[in-house]
Write an enzyme that holds these catalytic residues in place. Structure first.
Site, mmCIF file in Angstrom:
data_model
loop_
_atom_site.group_PDB
_atom_site.id
_atom_site.type_symbol
_atom_site.label_atom_id
_atom_site.label_comp_id
_atom_site.label_asym_id
_atom_site.label_seq_id
_atom_site.Cartn_x
_atom_site.Cartn_y
_atom_site.Cartn_z
ATOM 1 C CD1 TRP A 1 0.971 -0.409 2.978
ATOM 2 C CD2 TRP A 1 -0.453 1.214 3.538
ATOM 3 N NE1 TRP A 1 1.375 0.094 4.200
ATOM 4 C CE2 TRP A 1 0.513 1.080 4.567
ATOM 5 C CE3 TRP A 1 -1.443 2.176 3.677
ATOM 6 C CZ2 TRP A 1 0.514 1.883 5.713
ATOM 7 C CZ3 TRP A 1 -1.441 2.967 4.817
ATOM 8 C CH2 TRP A 1 -0.470 2.811 5.818
ATOM 9 C CG ASP A 2 4.888 0.801 1.328
ATOM 10 O OD1 ASP A 2 3.977 0.087 1.769
ATOM 11 O OD2 ASP A 2 6.045 0.761 1.771
ATOM 12 C CD GLU B 1 3.237 -3.852 9.106
ATOM 13 O OE1 GLU B 1 4.431 -3.864 9.432
ATOM 14 O OE2 GLU B 1 2.836 -4.045 7.943
ATOM 15 C CE LYS C 1 7.044 -2.109 11.704
ATOM 16 N NZ LYS C 1 6.765 -3.187 10.739
ATOM 17 C CD GLN C 2 2.971 1.035 10.006
ATOM 18 O OE1 GLN C 2 3.376 -0.066 10.360
ATOM 19 N NE2 GLN C 2 2.860 1.388 8.733
HETATM 20 O O1 IFM Z 1 3.826 -1.437 3.928
HETATM 21 C C1 IFM Z 1 4.792 -1.309 4.911
HETATM 22 C C2 IFM Z 1 4.135 -1.486 6.264
HETATM 23 O O2 IFM Z 1 3.142 -0.524 6.490
HETATM 24 C C3 IFM Z 1 5.166 -1.414 7.364
HETATM 25 N N1 IFM Z 1 6.170 -2.439 7.156
HETATM 26 C C4 IFM Z 1 6.838 -2.302 5.864
HETATM 27 C C5 IFM Z 1 5.874 -2.327 4.695
HETATM 28 C C6 IFM Z 1 6.623 -2.111 3.385
HETATM 29 O O3 IFM Z 1 7.237 -0.845 3.364
#
Ligand code: IFM
Length: 527
Positions: free
Chosen positions: A119-120, A246, A359-360
């Protein structure tokens, strides 16, 4: 003389002096060509006689055009200027431009994530390209359209009766994730893909592209929400999914997923109505044919409208913020001070999942993409709450936090996050640049300038700017394309927005409407 023996060509030379060999390489595969070898040979034949210099000229022309529209100028910090150009250069090399490829997580710079697309591309890279390189953006959208059949098979495999479930990580279209809690359970990828198709429509108002590449994806992916959601006390709930973060998996009512699904279902219905009532009868007929092909009728569209309107968006009345999911606020807060980072390398996922730790960006990202679903107060409270719990162990995090710091008016913090994302690869701050550059962060750094300091958003009503220049820079500027216009934005202690190309346009600047005719100049102090 030449002899072709099977796949080999044997060439005999005679004579004296020097011999110049031009080596022509062509690349074909079975995704793009039905007969890969025959196509490779005929492609090689087709470029015979074209000199190396001609290719160099084409390359120069392409790059000149790229920089003309994509360059971001930062005055007052030459290191940032060089770094952002380094990033934009790596980005352009990594973008699939044939409609059969996308942008892998590490671009073409390393083998991390095995070249897979995530999804990046949709949530970090496309928002940049849609404003600066719309044709490249379209090829990436076409890629998603081409792999739709695999997404439909995957939905079936997951037990859904209808719809499409795009894979978490893939190249050819099949799911390559081996860990479903942080892979396939991220159903939000369906909404992410639709979000950028909708953005394309908001930016270009192009019904032709929508019909050819977008609607089928939009409808098939929207069906999944009706498959996995259910009503409880009148509200539409989506259970057992994983949001972008995640460090939290398989939850009920992840705010990001529900908000994105609400938007997705809303637009599926709006687009259905627009296309069904379009003034051009050919558009109406073509749309009807697509709907008949996929068996989509009024009753299902009404279900989508109903689910969108009834979508449950978690809200905590006491804290006045959006909980990340139904259980998130009940969990203990992670013991940050005594931990080893990145957490994923030192603790079992189940331990991490049982804590309030991110994590994000998750809810904060939803507020970036869908600010219409949130009040200023809830947006700010949510930012402050989640920021304190976020490790930024994912490279997708710092840029979003920077953009949203600027959104809540904290430009100093936005600048600190900008430094984190701009340095991530050149200073190897995550210790893994050897596996490749972080492409989402690269695009996210450019977005930190455009969406962050530039405060640009594309809403249904139009284009919005809320610019502020960090005190460490003397000026920054960039160009964007929007509805047939090209606009130059330059920000120092004053903002100057110039219409380079196209008809006058109404824009919103610091929440006031202006008609942009040629140039609009205002002091930032007047905002
Ligand atoms: O898509 C990302 C995910 O959100 C976090 N881990 C790495 C993936 C690839 O960059």
């Amino acid at each position: 003389s030449h002899n072709r023996v099977g796949n080999k060509v044997i060439t005999y030379f005679e004579g004296k002096n020097s011999l110049v060999l031009d080596k022509v390489c062509t690349f074909t595969d079975q995704l793009r060509y039905s007969n890969a070898l025959a196509s490779a040979l005929s492609l090689a034949d087709a470029v015979k006689g074209i000199s190396f210099e001609t290719f160099v000229d084409c390359q120069i022309e392409q790059l000149d055009s790229y920089w003309m529209h994509s360059d971001i100028i930062i005055e007052g910090n030459s290191k940032h200027q060089a770094a952002i150009r380094f990033m934009l250069y790596h980005l352009v090399q990594s973008i699939g431009t044939d409609g059969f490829s996308s942008v892998s997580a590490k671009g073409l710079s390393g083998e991390g994530y095995e070249g897979h697309y995530f999804w990046d591309t949709e949530i970090y890279i496309l928002p940049l390209l849609q404003l600066t390189q719309p044709e490249m953006a379209r090829r990436l959208l076409e890629y998603r359209c081409h792999i739709l059949p695999y997404a439909k098979d995957r939905a079936h495999e997951l037990g859904h009766l209808r719809g499409a479930a795009y894979p978490w990580r893939t190249i050819s279209g099949i799911e390559c994730s081996g860990y479903f809690p942080a892979g396939t359970a991220q159903y939000h990828i369906n909404a992410d893909i639709s979000y950028v198709f909708i953005q394309d429509f908001l930016i270009n108002e192009d019904y032709k592209f929508l019909l050819e590449m977008g609607v089928e994806v939009l409808y098939e992916t929207a069906r999944i929400w009706l498959e996995i959601g259910n009503y409880s006390k009148g509200a539409f709930m989506i259970n057992s999914v994983t949001g972008p973060d995640e460090y939290t998996a398989i939850v009920n009512n992840n705010y990001y997923t529900n908000a994105m699904a609400k938007y997705h279902l809303n637009w599926a219905e709006i687009i259905y109505r627009k296309l069904s009532a379009h003034e051009d009868q050919k558009v109406v007929e073509k749309h009807k044919a697509i709907c008949e092909k996929i068996g989509l009728y009024e009753s299902e569209i009404s279900e989508m409208r109903k689910a969108s309107d009834a979508m449950y968006l978690p809200y905590d009345e006491n804290m006045k913020l959006n909980p990340q999911d139904d259980a998130f606020l009940q969990k203990p807060i992670w013991p940050f001070e005594n931990s080893r980072y990145p957490l994923l390398l030192h603790y079992h996922p189940l331990t991490i999942y049982r804590h309030q730790v991110l994590k994000q960006a998750d809810t904060v990202l939803a507020h970036l993409l869908l600010e219409e679903y949130v009040t200023e107060e809830v947006l700010t409270n949510s930012y402050n709450y989640y920021e304190a719990l976020t490790t930024h162990d994912s490279s997708l995090s710092a840029c979003v936090h920077g953009i949203m710091a600027a959104r809540i008016g904290d430009i100093e913090k936005a600048y600190r996050y900008f430094e984190e994302s701009v340095n991530l690869d050149i200073e190897d701050t995550h210790g893994n640049t050897k596996d490749g550059l972080h492409m989402a962060n690269i695009a996210g750094t450019a977005l930190s300038v455009i969406n962050g300091f530039g405060g640009l958003r594309v809403h249904e009503k139009g284009i919005v700017f809320r610019p502020s220049c960090p005190k460490e820079w003397s000026r920054f500027s960039f160009k964007v394309k929007y509805r047939g216009r090209e606009i130059h934005v330059s920000v120092s202690d004053e903002v100057e927005i110039t219409l380079i190309k196209g008809a006058p346009l109404s824009i919103s600047l610091w929440d006031t409407e202006y008609l942009l005719k040629d140039s609009l100049k205002l002091s930032c102090a007047e905002r």
